[in-house]
Motif scaffolding. Structure first.
Motif, PDB file in Angstrom:
ATOM      1  N   GLY A   1      -0.458   4.618  -5.346  1.00 17.20           N
ATOM      2  CA  GLY A   1      -0.630   5.308  -4.389  1.00 17.20           C
ATOM      3  C   GLY A   1      -2.011   6.180  -4.933  1.00 17.20           C
ATOM      4  O   GLY A   1      -2.403   6.125  -5.884  1.00 17.20           O
ATOM      5  N   GLN A   2      -2.593   7.057  -3.872  1.00 17.05           N
ATOM      6  CA  GLN A   2      -3.790   7.820  -3.976  1.00 17.05           C
ATOM      7  C   GLN A   2      -3.614   9.092  -4.868  1.00 17.05           C
ATOM      8  O   GLN A   2      -4.588   9.612  -5.360  1.00 17.05           O
TER       9      GLN A   2
ATOM     10  N   CYS B   1       6.315   9.228  -0.847  1.00 21.01           N
ATOM     11  CA  CYS B   1       5.545   8.255  -1.041  1.00 21.01           C
ATOM     12  C   CYS B   1       6.082   6.976   0.122  1.00 21.01           C
ATOM     13  O   CYS B   1       7.253   6.469  -0.082  1.00 21.01           O
TER      14      CYS B   1
ATOM     15  N   HIS C   1       1.124  -1.574  -7.977  1.00 12.58           N
ATOM     16  CA  HIS C   1       0.441  -1.001  -6.947  1.00 12.58           C
ATOM     17  C   HIS C   1       0.697   0.480  -7.080  1.00 12.58           C
ATOM     18  O   HIS C   1       1.754   1.220  -7.400  1.00 12.58           O
TER      19      HIS C   1
ATOM     20  N   ALA D   1       5.686   3.283   1.766  1.00 15.32           N
ATOM     21  CA  ALA D   1       5.028   2.058   1.356  1.00 15.32           C
ATOM     22  C   ALA D   1       4.833   1.053   2.557  1.00 15.32           C
ATOM     23  O   ALA D   1       5.771   1.074   3.480  1.00 15.32           O
ATOM     24  N   SER D   2       3.636   0.385   2.624  1.00 14.44           N
ATOM     25  CA  SER D   2       3.848  -0.502   3.780  1.00 14.44           C
ATOM     26  C   SER D   2       3.969  -2.249   2.779  1.00 14.44           C
ATOM     27  O   SER D   2       3.478  -2.029   1.877  1.00 14.44           O
ATOM     28  N   GLY D   3       4.365  -3.016   3.383  1.00 12.84           N
ATOM     29  CA  GLY D   3       4.452  -4.330   2.990  1.00 12.84           C
ATOM     30  C   GLY D   3       6.034  -4.582   2.757  1.00 12.84           C
ATOM     31  O   GLY D   3       6.809  -3.828   2.689  1.00 12.84           O
TER      32      GLY D   3
ATOM     33  N   GLN E   1       0.986  -1.279   0.031  1.00  9.69           N
ATOM     34  CA  GLN E   1      -0.075   0.076   0.178  1.00  9.69           C
ATOM     35  C   GLN E   1       0.871   1.218  -0.036  1.00  9.69           C
ATOM     36  O   GLN E   1       2.018   1.379   0.687  1.00  9.69           O
ATOM     37  N   LEU E   2       0.602   2.219  -0.672  1.00  5.65           N
ATOM     38  CA  LEU E   2       1.451   3.526  -1.049  1.00  5.65           C
ATOM     39  C   LEU E   2       0.666   4.597  -0.566  1.00  5.65           C
ATOM     40  O   LEU E   2      -0.637   4.862  -1.021  1.00  5.65           O
ATOM     41  N   GLN E   3       1.299   5.484  -0.124  1.00  6.88           N
ATOM     42  CA  GLN E   3       0.669   6.773   0.575  1.00  6.88           C
ATOM     43  C   GLN E   3       1.593   7.909   0.093  1.00  6.88           C
ATOM     44  O   GLN E   3       2.567   8.064   0.494  1.00  6.88           O
TER      45      GLN E   3
END
Length: 123
Positions: free
Chosen positions: A114-115, A21, A112, A23-25, A2-4
């Motif tokens: 981000g928003q 940005c 993947h 990242a989770s994971g 997941q990217l923010q």
């Protein structure tokens, strides 16, 4: 993954912004990371990419010499330093994680996203 993305905003021409940005994971450090941008009614365009190890980068001709992409795998973060901004840089900027480790330049090579974060450059 997941990217923010964050760091967008309003800036005057010739100004600077730094996008981040996070990242989770666990796969972040093994994936190429890229930035794309999109304006209303247009396709998402490649801006920059950094390989999984940060050993290689690639840029769109329109931003070469003004933008710098980097990553910190210990922080699961990729950055886009944008200098000498122009009104034509105005767009929503998206970070993305690639399907592998290379320096990919096409949206289909990223799995993947981000928003997005809005960047507006005034003249």
């Amino acid at each position: 993954v997941q990217l923010q993305a964050s760091g967008g905003g309003l800036v005057q021409a010739r100004g600077s912004l730094r996008l981040s940005c996070v990242a989770s994971g666990r796969t972040f450090s093994s994936a190429a990371m890229g930035w794309f941008r999109q304006t209303p009614g247009n396709a998402r365009n490649f801006v920059a990419v950094v390989s999984w190890s940060a050993a290689s980068t690639s840029y769109a001709d329109s931003v070469k010499g003004r933008f710098t992409i980097s990553r910190d795998n210990a922080k699961n973060t990729v950055y886009l330093q944008m200098n000498s901004l122009k009104p034509e840089d105005t767009a929503i900027y998206y970070c993305a994680a690639g399907v592998g480790r290379g320096t990919y330049r096409y949206a289909y090579q990223y799995e993947h996203w981000g928003q997005g974060t809005q960047v507006t450059v005034s003249s």
